[in-house]
Motif scaffolding. Structure first.
Motif, PDB file in Angstrom:
ATOM      1  N   GLU A   2       0.841  -1.185   0.000  1.00 51.87           N
ATOM      2  CA  GLU A   2       0.000   0.000   0.000  1.00 51.87           C
ATOM      3  C   GLU A   2       0.878   1.237   0.000  1.00 51.87           C
ATOM      4  OE1 GLU A   2      -3.396   1.430  -0.630  1.00 51.87           O
ATOM      5  OE2 GLU A   2      -3.208  -0.732  -0.567  1.00 51.87           O
ATOM      6  N   LEU A   3       0.664   2.106  -0.956  1.00 53.86           N
ATOM      7  CA  LEU A   3       1.403   3.366  -1.008  1.00 53.86           C
ATOM      8  C   LEU A   3       0.523   4.487  -0.480  1.00 53.86           C
ATOM      9  CD1 LEU A   3       3.103   3.068  -4.470  1.00 53.86           C
ATOM     10  CD2 LEU A   3       4.085   2.624  -2.261  1.00 53.86           C
ATOM     11  N   ALA A  15      10.599   7.656  -6.888  1.00 49.78           N
ATOM     12  CA  ALA A  15      10.959   6.319  -6.385  1.00 49.78           C
ATOM     13  C   ALA A  15       9.708   5.480  -6.121  1.00 49.78           C
ATOM     14  CB  ALA A  15      11.795   6.430  -5.118  1.00 49.78           C
ATOM     15  N   GLN A  16       8.682   6.087  -5.518  1.00 45.68           N
ATOM     16  CA  GLN A  16       7.439   5.356  -5.266  1.00 45.68           C
ATOM     17  C   GLN A  16       6.738   5.012  -6.574  1.00 45.68           C
ATOM     18  OE1 GLN A  16       5.301   7.914  -2.513  1.00 45.68           O
ATOM     19  NE2 GLN A  16       5.650   6.408  -0.881  1.00 45.68           N
ATOM     20  N   ARG A  17       6.776   5.934  -7.504  1.00 44.20           N
ATOM     21  CA  ARG A  17       6.152   5.685  -8.813  1.00 44.20           C
ATOM     22  C   ARG A  17       6.838   4.515  -9.519  1.00 44.20           C
ATOM     23  NH1 ARG A  17       6.652   9.180 -14.182  1.00 44.20           N
ATOM     24  NH2 ARG A  17       4.973   8.193 -15.315  1.00 44.20           N
ATOM     25  N   GLU A  18       8.155   4.531  -9.520  1.00 41.44           N
ATOM     26  CA  GLU A  18       8.907   3.454 -10.155  1.00 41.44           C
ATOM     27  C   GLU A  18       8.673   2.122  -9.447  1.00 41.44           C
ATOM     28  OE1 GLU A  18      13.498   2.362 -11.170  1.00 41.44           O
ATOM     29  OE2 GLU A  18      12.883   4.465 -11.256  1.00 41.44           O
ATOM     30  N   ARG A  19       8.605   2.156  -8.132  1.00 42.15           N
ATOM     31  CA  ARG A  19       8.365   0.928  -7.363  1.00 42.15           C
ATOM     32  C   ARG A  19       6.976   0.359  -7.684  1.00 42.15           C
ATOM     33  NH1 ARG A  19       7.500   0.766  -1.119  1.00 42.15           N
ATOM     34  NH2 ARG A  19       7.045   2.889  -1.691  1.00 42.15           N
ATOM     35  N   LEU A  20       5.995   1.234  -7.810  1.00 43.79           N
ATOM     36  CA  LEU A  20       4.642   0.800  -8.150  1.00 43.79           C
ATOM     37  C   LEU A  20       4.616   0.153  -9.536  1.00 43.79           C
ATOM     38  CD1 LEU A  20       1.677   0.707  -7.379  1.00 43.79           C
ATOM     39  CD2 LEU A  20       1.418   2.957  -8.410  1.00 43.79           C
ATOM     40  N   MET A  22       7.158  -1.260 -11.085  1.00 39.89           N
ATOM     41  CA  MET A  22       7.906  -2.527 -11.014  1.00 39.89           C
ATOM     42  C   MET A  22       7.076  -3.621 -10.328  1.00 39.89           C
ATOM     43  SD  MET A  22      10.541  -1.899 -12.691  1.00 39.89           S
ATOM     44  CE  MET A  22      11.653  -3.241 -12.391  1.00 39.89           C
ATOM     45  N   ASP A  23       6.283  -3.234  -9.329  1.00 40.25           N
ATOM     46  CA  ASP A  23       5.430  -4.206  -8.647  1.00 40.25           C
ATOM     47  C   ASP A  23       4.355  -4.765  -9.578  1.00 40.25           C
ATOM     48  OD1 ASP A  23       6.835  -3.878  -6.318  1.00 40.25           O
ATOM     49  OD2 ASP A  23       5.341  -2.564  -5.364  1.00 40.25           O
ATOM     50  N   GLN A  24       3.928  -3.974 -10.539  1.00 43.64           N
ATOM     51  CA  GLN A  24       2.847  -4.394 -11.431  1.00 43.64           C
ATOM     52  C   GLN A  24       3.340  -5.082 -12.700  1.00 43.64           C
ATOM     53  OE1 GLN A  24      -0.470  -4.334 -10.798  1.00 43.64           O
ATOM     54  NE2 GLN A  24       0.140  -3.676  -8.756  1.00 43.64           N
ATOM     55  N   LEU A  25       4.638  -5.056 -12.979  1.00 44.50           N
ATOM     56  CA  LEU A  25       5.163  -5.678 -14.199  1.00 44.50           C
ATOM     57  C   LEU A  25       4.860  -7.178 -14.291  1.00 44.50           C
ATOM     58  CD1 LEU A  25       8.513  -3.865 -14.964  1.00 44.50           C
ATOM     59  CD2 LEU A  25       6.358  -3.765 -16.209  1.00 44.50           C
ATOM     60  N   PRO A  26       4.959  -7.944 -13.206  1.00 39.75           N
ATOM     61  CA  PRO A  26       4.575  -9.357 -13.327  1.00 39.75           C
ATOM     62  C   PRO A  26       3.114  -9.529 -13.740  1.00 39.75           C
ATOM     63  CG  PRO A  26       5.827  -9.018 -11.320  1.00 39.75           C
ATOM     64  CD  PRO A  26       5.547  -7.659 -11.897  1.00 39.75           C
ATOM     65  N   GLY A  55      -0.212   0.404 -21.233  1.00 36.20           N
ATOM     66  CA  GLY A  55      -1.462   0.479 -20.479  1.00 36.20           C
ATOM     67  C   GLY A  55      -1.228   0.721 -18.999  1.00 36.20           C
ATOM     68  N   LEU A  56      -0.197   0.104 -18.460  1.00 40.37           N
ATOM     69  CA  LEU A  56       0.139   0.309 -17.047  1.00 40.37           C
ATOM     70  C   LEU A  56       0.542   1.755 -16.785  1.00 40.37           C
ATOM     71  CD1 LEU A  56       0.716  -0.711 -14.178  1.00 40.37           C
ATOM     72  CD2 LEU A  56       2.965  -1.457 -15.005  1.00 40.37           C
ATOM     73  N   ILE A  57       1.368   2.313 -17.643  1.00 37.81           N
ATOM     74  CA  ILE A  57       1.782   3.709 -17.486  1.00 37.81           C
ATOM     75  C   ILE A  57       0.579   4.636 -17.630  1.00 37.81           C
ATOM     76  CG2 ILE A  57       3.161   5.556 -18.531  1.00 37.81           C
ATOM     77  CD1 ILE A  57       5.242   3.325 -19.199  1.00 37.81           C
ATOM     78  N   ASP A  58      -0.302   4.320 -18.572  1.00 38.75           N
ATOM     79  CA  ASP A  58      -1.524   5.102 -18.742  1.00 38.75           C
ATOM     80  C   ASP A  58      -2.390   5.018 -17.484  1.00 38.75           C
ATOM     81  OD1 ASP A  58      -3.250   6.729 -20.391  1.00 38.75           O
ATOM     82  OD2 ASP A  58      -4.560   4.966 -20.517  1.00 38.75           O
ATOM     83  N   ALA A  59      -2.484   3.831 -16.905  1.00 37.90           N
ATOM     84  CA  ALA A  59      -3.254   3.655 -15.672  1.00 37.90           C
ATOM     85  C   ALA A  59      -2.650   4.485 -14.546  1.00 37.90           C
ATOM     86  CB  ALA A  59      -3.285   2.174 -15.277  1.00 37.90           C
TER      87      ALA A  59
END
Length: 150
Positions: A2-3, A15-20, A22-26, A55-59
């Protein structure tokens, strides 16, 4: 994971944006794999993953925490939509033509199993109740898929 609400809305913390992301890439790879299972082999898996990442970046940019939806749920929807949109862009034929081609293909397989040979065009037409002109058009479009009327 949870962010903070601030990270979701403002995206000021890189950093939080990048971590989010990376967490969603799988999840992107999982959705792309599930869609890829139902596609012809010539469609590259990597193209689906690329569309999913877009799509993830758009989201990430369009997410609104006020809607009280978890980001992961929203992202799944946007990822899948982006992948399907990219496939639609690559497809030159309308959905109705694909549906008719599928109908013709199913009739072809059914007749071939009943007759133990490839059906002739008149047999094919009579089994799906289509005109000779439509049949020739559909057969030409779909013949490469099953090589029936070559």
């Amino acid at each position: 994971m949870e962010l903070s609400a601030e990270a979701y809305t403002a995206w000021q913390d890189e950093a939080q944006r990048e971590r989010l992301l990376m967490d969603q890439l799988p999840q992107v790879r999982y959705i792309a794999r599930r869609i890829h299972e139902h596609l012809p082999r010539h469609v590259p898996f990597e193209d689906l993953v690329h569309a999913g990442v877009v799509g993830l970046i758009d989201a990430l940019h369009k997410y609104d925490q006020k809607k009280q939806v978890q980001f992961a749920s929203y992202a799944k929807f946007r990822i899948r939509g982006a992948i399907l949109d990219s496939l639609r862009e690559l497809d030159w034929s309308p959905r109705d033509l694909r549906r008719k081609a599928r109908l013709l293909e199913e009739a072809h397989h059914k007749l071939r199993s009943e007759l133990d040979r490839n059906p002739t065009e008149p047999e094919q037409r009579s089994s799906v109740w289509i005109s000779a002109v439509c049949s020739c058009y559909w057969v030409k479009l779909t013949a490469s898929r099953w090589g029936a009327f070559e």
